[in-house]
Design an enzyme around this catalytic site. Structure first.
Site, mmCIF file in Angstrom:
data_model
loop_
_atom_site.group_PDB
_atom_site.id
_atom_site.type_symbol
_atom_site.label_atom_id
_atom_site.label_comp_id
_atom_site.label_asym_id
_atom_site.label_seq_id
_atom_site.Cartn_x
_atom_site.Cartn_y
_atom_site.Cartn_z
ATOM 1 N N THR A 146 9.184 18.165 110.965
ATOM 2 C CA THR A 146 10.247 19.171 111.019
ATOM 3 C C THR A 146 10.797 19.493 109.629
ATOM 4 O O THR A 146 11.125 20.651 109.339
ATOM 5 C CB THR A 146 11.395 18.698 111.925
ATOM 6 O OG1 THR A 146 11.870 17.431 111.477
ATOM 7 C CG2 THR A 146 10.935 18.586 113.357
ATOM 8 N N LEU A 147 10.891 18.472 108.769
ATOM 9 C CA LEU A 147 11.388 18.719 107.406
ATOM 10 C C LEU A 147 10.411 19.606 106.640
ATOM 11 O O LEU A 147 10.801 20.596 106.008
ATOM 12 C CB LEU A 147 11.568 17.382 106.681
ATOM 13 C CG LEU A 147 12.597 17.325 105.553
ATOM 14 C CD1 LEU A 147 13.988 17.634 106.081
ATOM 15 C CD2 LEU A 147 12.566 15.951 104.885
ATOM 16 N N VAL A 225 11.779 15.311 98.083
ATOM 17 C CA VAL A 225 12.967 15.267 98.949
ATOM 18 C C VAL A 225 12.702 14.322 100.119
ATOM 19 O O VAL A 225 13.334 14.426 101.160
ATOM 20 C CB VAL A 225 13.336 16.675 99.478
ATOM 21 C CG1 VAL A 225 13.888 17.541 98.361
ATOM 22 C CG2 VAL A 225 12.132 17.352 100.143
ATOM 23 N N ALA A 226 11.739 13.408 99.945
ATOM 24 C CA ALA A 226 11.370 12.476 101.011
ATOM 25 C C ALA A 226 12.127 11.165 100.815
ATOM 26 O O ALA A 226 13.322 11.066 101.174
ATOM 27 C CB ALA A 226 9.858 12.257 101.005
ATOM 28 N N ARG A 227 11.491 10.167 100.273
ATOM 29 C CA ARG A 227 12.098 8.890 99.922
ATOM 30 C C ARG A 227 11.580 8.478 98.556
ATOM 31 O O ARG A 227 10.433 8.750 98.199
ATOM 32 C CB ARG A 227 11.760 7.811 100.950
ATOM 33 C CG ARG A 227 12.588 7.898 102.235
ATOM 34 C CD ARG A 227 14.044 7.486 101.962
ATOM 35 N NE ARG A 227 14.845 7.418 103.177
ATOM 36 C CZ ARG A 227 15.532 8.433 103.684
ATOM 37 N NH1 ARG A 227 15.490 9.604 103.068
ATOM 38 N NH2 ARG A 227 16.255 8.290 104.763
ATOM 39 N N ASP A 251 15.303 14.451 94.281
ATOM 40 C CA ASP A 251 16.550 14.196 95.008
ATOM 41 C C ASP A 251 16.658 12.735 95.418
ATOM 42 O O ASP A 251 17.743 12.288 95.794
ATOM 43 C CB ASP A 251 16.605 15.087 96.252
ATOM 44 C CG ASP A 251 17.969 15.047 96.931
ATOM 45 O OD1 ASP A 251 18.979 15.329 96.234
ATOM 46 O OD2 ASP A 251 18.042 14.728 98.131
ATOM 47 N N GLU A 256 18.733 3.770 93.852
ATOM 48 C CA GLU A 256 19.840 4.741 93.892
ATOM 49 C C GLU A 256 21.175 4.014 93.854
ATOM 50 O O GLU A 256 21.320 2.977 94.522
ATOM 51 C CB GLU A 256 19.740 5.595 95.161
ATOM 52 C CG GLU A 256 18.490 6.466 95.181
ATOM 53 C CD GLU A 256 18.393 7.349 96.422
ATOM 54 O OE1 GLU A 256 19.328 7.334 97.250
ATOM 55 O OE2 GLU A 256 17.409 8.062 96.559
ATOM 56 N N HIS A 275 20.490 12.587 95.901
ATOM 57 C CA HIS A 275 20.116 12.385 97.321
ATOM 58 C C HIS A 275 21.072 13.179 98.233
ATOM 59 O O HIS A 275 21.738 12.609 99.114
ATOM 60 C CB HIS A 275 20.155 10.891 97.697
ATOM 61 C CG HIS A 275 19.360 10.593 98.939
ATOM 62 N ND1 HIS A 275 18.854 9.335 99.205
ATOM 63 C CD2 HIS A 275 18.992 11.376 99.991
ATOM 64 C CE1 HIS A 275 18.209 9.360 100.370
ATOM 65 N NE2 HIS A 275 18.290 10.585 100.869
ATOM 66 N N ALA A 278 20.186 17.335 102.041
ATOM 67 C CA ALA A 278 20.539 17.671 103.426
ATOM 68 C C ALA A 278 22.018 18.014 103.590
ATOM 69 O O ALA A 278 22.442 18.360 104.691
ATOM 70 C CB ALA A 278 20.178 16.508 104.350
#
Length: 309
Positions: A146-147, A225-227, A251, A256, A275, A278
């Site tokens: 979906t992302l 923009v995942a992990r 991101d 982090e 991060h 979203a």
């Protein structure tokens, strides 16, 4: 599974993405108590909405994660304790898609250079051949869930040809072509932009290493923009320092917040965001709609939305 809920806790950790009181207020019409809680109040709840994991959650019936990625939870342990885990998949497709579009537009229109120049009060136009437009360029989205589909839809509207990488090469709506994961290097080797949207699993840990970056074009931009741990970060830094990539928009990071000493902070062709791809002021409403629907389904014994465990 039919569960009678009496009290849902909105854990204080969601405060990093929206005020937890907003979600409590949004869910005020539910036929049960919803309250902001800290760690010392978990035991008084049947379910929790949270951003982080806690061992005390194992005594609850249901955990809802405010994020799509749930790699911080132990699926086996939750299953052993009969705890239902749901996530927020499906609410981030447009927000993350627009964030990725913003990164690509910044690189194409050199906006990051102009912002840096403004900070230095410097009037400095780009070279004649630096700026470009997006139509006709190709973006390869690694991860067609979906992302990834949200990214593909947004970029497609900007005239970008979007290819995807998935376990199989079966067609996926919104993608002009799809490559199997085994053909990753072929897929990314012809792209102007490579964008990561895959979840973090044992299979995707350090999926992008020195070999993968070597397979990309030297004029290509990399977006994550995942992990953070999907990328071997030292290998990415080496590729950027060597000029093997044109730049990167990041991101998420292996550690982090990004450590102050990281060379990524100082690179002209690297965009760092904390991060927050979203983030939207409607975040609590989007999460609240899933929670409201699942409260109803749990009470009637229907399958819940976005069940992970």
């Amino acid at each position: 599974m039919q569960i009678e809920l009496e009290r849902i806790g909105v854990h204080e950790t969601v405060g990093s993405i929206f005020p937890p009181e907003k979600l409590v207020e949004y869910l005020a019409d539910l036929p049960l108590e919803v309250a902001v809680i800290g760690d010392d109040e978990i035991a008084a709840c049947d379910a929790v909405v949270t951003r982080e994991d806690r061992e005390a959650f194992l005594d609850l019936h249901w955990i809802h994660s405010t994020q799509a990625g749930v790699d911080r939870f132990s699926f086996d342990t939750l299953s052993e304790h009969d705890v239902v885990l749901t996530n927020s998949t499906g609410i981030h497709d447009r927000t993350v898609g627009e964030m990725v579009a913003g990164y690509l537009l910044m690189f194409a229109r050199r906006l990051h250079d102009h912002v840096a120049n403004q900070q230095a009060r410097r009037w400095d136009r780009p070279e004649w051949d630096e700026a470009f437009t997006l139509p006709g360029s190709t973006a390869c989205v690694v991860g067609t869930g979906t992302l990834g589909q949200g990214v593909a839809e947004t970029l497609g509207g900007l005239g970008v040809r979007v290819t995807g990488v998935h376990r199989s090469a079966d067609p996926v709506p919104g993608f002009d072509a799809v490559f199997a994961t085994d053909d990753l290097f072929e897929a990314i080797g012809d792209a102007d932009f490579v964008i990561l949207t895959v979840p973090l699993t044992d299979e995707t840990h350090h999926l992008f290493d020195a070999e993968a970056f070597a397979a990309m074009r030297p004029d290509a931009y990399f977006v994550n923009v995942a992990r953070g741990s999907v990328v071997d970060e030292p290998a990415l830094i080496d590729a950027l320092e060597a000029g093997d990539l044109a730049g990167a928009a990041l991101d998420v990071f292996e550690e982090e917040p990004l450590p102050e000493e990281s060379p990524l902070w100082e690179m002209d062709e690297v965009i760092v965001t904390p991060h927050c791809a979203a983030y939207t002021r409607d975040y609590f409403r989007d999460v609240g709609d899933i929670v409201r629907e699942n409260v109803s389904r749990l009470e009637t014994g229907e399958d819940v939305m976005n069940r992970v465990v």
